[in-house]
Design an enzyme around this catalytic site. Structure first.
Site, PDB file in Angstrom:
ATOM      1  N   LYS A 220      23.322  -8.650   6.385  1.00  0.00           N
ATOM      2  CA  LYS A 220      24.413  -9.653   5.916  1.00  0.00           C
ATOM      3  C   LYS A 220      25.276  -9.135   6.925  1.00  0.00           C
ATOM      4  O   LYS A 220      25.706  -8.088   7.269  1.00  0.00           O
ATOM      5  CB  LYS A 220      24.673  -9.652   4.445  1.00  0.00           C
ATOM      6  CG  LYS A 220      23.812 -10.430   3.782  1.00  0.00           C
ATOM      7  CD  LYS A 220      23.864 -11.041   2.484  1.00  0.00           C
ATOM      8  CE  LYS A 220      22.874 -11.930   1.993  1.00  0.00           C
ATOM      9  NZ  LYS A 220      23.136 -12.076   0.572  1.00  0.00           N
ATOM     10  N   ARG A 260      16.340  -7.559  -2.201  1.00  0.00           N
ATOM     11  CA  ARG A 260      15.808  -8.691  -1.624  1.00  0.00           C
ATOM     12  C   ARG A 260      15.951  -8.464  -0.054  1.00  0.00           C
ATOM     13  O   ARG A 260      17.115  -8.300   0.354  1.00  0.00           O
ATOM     14  CB  ARG A 260      16.561  -9.733  -2.031  1.00  0.00           C
ATOM     15  CG  ARG A 260      16.209 -11.283  -1.527  1.00  0.00           C
ATOM     16  CD  ARG A 260      16.936 -12.432  -1.853  1.00  0.00           C
ATOM     17  NE  ARG A 260      16.503 -13.670  -1.148  1.00  0.00           N
ATOM     18  CZ  ARG A 260      16.983 -14.254  -0.146  1.00  0.00           C
ATOM     19  NH1 ARG A 260      17.904 -13.202   0.444  1.00  0.00           N
ATOM     20  NH2 ARG A 260      16.519 -15.226   0.155  1.00  0.00           N
TER      21      ARG A 260
HETATM   22  N1  PMM Z   1      20.960 -14.117  -0.189  1.00  0.00           N
HETATM   23  C1  PMM Z   1      20.652 -15.263   0.455  1.00  0.00           C
HETATM   24  C2  PMM Z   1      19.811 -16.220  -0.223  1.00  0.00           C
HETATM   25  N2  PMM Z   1      19.241 -15.923  -1.451  1.00  0.00           N
HETATM   26  N3  PMM Z   1      19.316 -14.776  -3.471  1.00  0.00           N
HETATM   27  C3  PMM Z   1      19.715 -13.707  -4.197  1.00  0.00           C
HETATM   28  N4  PMM Z   1      19.273 -13.813  -5.595  1.00  0.00           N
HETATM   29  N5  PMM Z   1      20.556 -12.725  -3.721  1.00  0.00           N
HETATM   30  C4  PMM Z   1      21.224 -13.109  -2.422  1.00  0.00           C
HETATM   31  O1  PMM Z   1      21.979 -12.204  -1.949  1.00  0.00           O
HETATM   32  C5  PMM Z   1      20.463 -14.112  -1.520  1.00  0.00           C
HETATM   33  C6  PMM Z   1      19.775 -14.974  -1.969  1.00  0.00           C
HETATM   34  C7  PMM Z   1      21.138 -15.470   1.950  1.00  0.00           C
HETATM   35  O2  PMM Z   1      20.225 -14.712   2.640  1.00  0.00           O
HETATM   36  P1  PMM Z   1      18.976 -15.245   3.594  1.00  0.00           P
HETATM   37  O3  PMM Z   1      19.498 -16.454   4.479  1.00  0.00           O
HETATM   38  O4  PMM Z   1      18.490 -14.096   4.324  1.00  0.00           O
HETATM   39  O5  PMM Z   1      17.907 -15.689   2.669  1.00  0.00           O
END
Ligand code: PMM
Length: 285
Positions: A220, A260
């Site tokens: 991020k 994650r």
């Molecule tokens: N960040 C993204 C998408 N889904 N879900 C949870 N629970 N926590 C997060 O910080 C989160 C998420 C955005 O990141 P990506 O585009 O790499 O999926």
């Protein structure tokens, strides 16, 4: 040395690694790479082979500025992948803000619903989760991706995130979701464009209300800000993987339930290092 110091320590459960599988053309770091069903399934298997304990399947990008996709399009992207992975014995989480998508994916074998809106985006989410036996991730969220960066105003980020998550938990419990099935997440990068991400990481216990915690820091922007220096291209999300692994180690040390991440191998290694360190600490007390 006493006998007790040689005993196998009763270590707390190790932090789990959730591998990210974005079946989208436009996610901020891996958009388009795994948009086809076969490529997505193959990537999920690679992540599990590299140490992921579960795979989080998403069909709608939540990067800043992203537009929503139609429900039918979202479902068409994720459902075949969820079904195939569940049949292959992989623990699947469905990353969706829509109750209808969550419901269909649970029927197809998902055992975890990951809702970045914590139930705010779809008023039916609580009832759908309550009707199943799945765990539910309630992330701190203030607005959809088109406007979320403008909602980064906090007088006291720890107190406000704690209170806003507690309100979501209360509403979910009122809808019939049992509190022990709710996992909370600070929503790093969601309505948090500045330094507001760091206090939430540094003080997990002060906003989590005693729930299990998921941390989603992988690649991020706030990590790019910290590692940027001459000669380091921190604007490229994939160049933030080492910083992500450092967050995994610290989150594991702080007792997070799961992280994650895009790079499952690195985080899985980091979790193992933390466990070995903690076990040695306990064994030599
Ligand atoms: N960040 C993204 C998408 N889904 N879900 C949870 N629970 N926590 C997060 O910080 C989160 C998420 C955005 O990141 P990506 O585009 O790499 O999926």
């Amino acid at each position: 040395m006493t006998a007790a110091r040689h005993a196998v320590p009763a270590s707390t459960a190790a932090t789990l690694v959730m591998g990210i599988l974005n079946v989208t053309p436009d996610s901020f770091s891996d958009g388009g790479r795994f948009a086809g069903t076969d490529a997505a399934i193959a990537h999920a298997h690679r992540m599990v082979a590299n140490g992921a304990d579960m795979v989080d399947v998403g069909g709608e990008s939540t990067r800043p500025g992203a537009q929503r996709v139609e429900p039918a399009e979202e479902l068409q992207r994720v459902l075949p992948v969820v079904r195939a992975l569940a049949q292959d014995g992989i623990k699947v989480s469905i990353d969706t803000m829509r109750a209808s998508t969550a419901e269909a994916c649970v029927v197809a074998g998902a055992t975890l619903v990951n809702d970045v809106s914590g139930g705010l985006a779809d008023r039916d989410m609580g009832a759908v989760v309550a009707a199943t036996n799945v765990n539910y991730i309630a992330m701190h969220w203030r607005a959809h991706s088109t406007t979320m960066d403008a909602q980064d105003r906090y007088e006291d980020v720890l107190r406000e995130v704690r209170d806003e998550i507690a309100a979501r938990v209360e509403s979910l419990v009122a809808a019939g979701v049992s509190a022990d099935r709710i996992i909370v997440d600070p929503g790093l990068g969601f309505s948090k464009v500045s330094d507001t991400n760091w206090p939430l990481l540094a003080r997990l216990n002060e906003w989590s209300g005693g729930h299990r915690v998921l941390i989603g820091a992988s690649r991020k922007r706030f990590l790019g800000t910290v590692i940027a220096r001459p000669g380091i291209d921190a604007a490229d999300p994939a160049r933030r993987d080492h910083a992500t692994t450092a967050v995994t180690a610290l989150a594991a040390q702080a007792g997070a339930w799961a992280v994650r991440v895009h790079d499952a191998r690195a985080s899985s290694d980091a979790v193992r290092v933390v466990s070995a360190w903690q076990n040695a600490f306990d064994a030599t007390r």
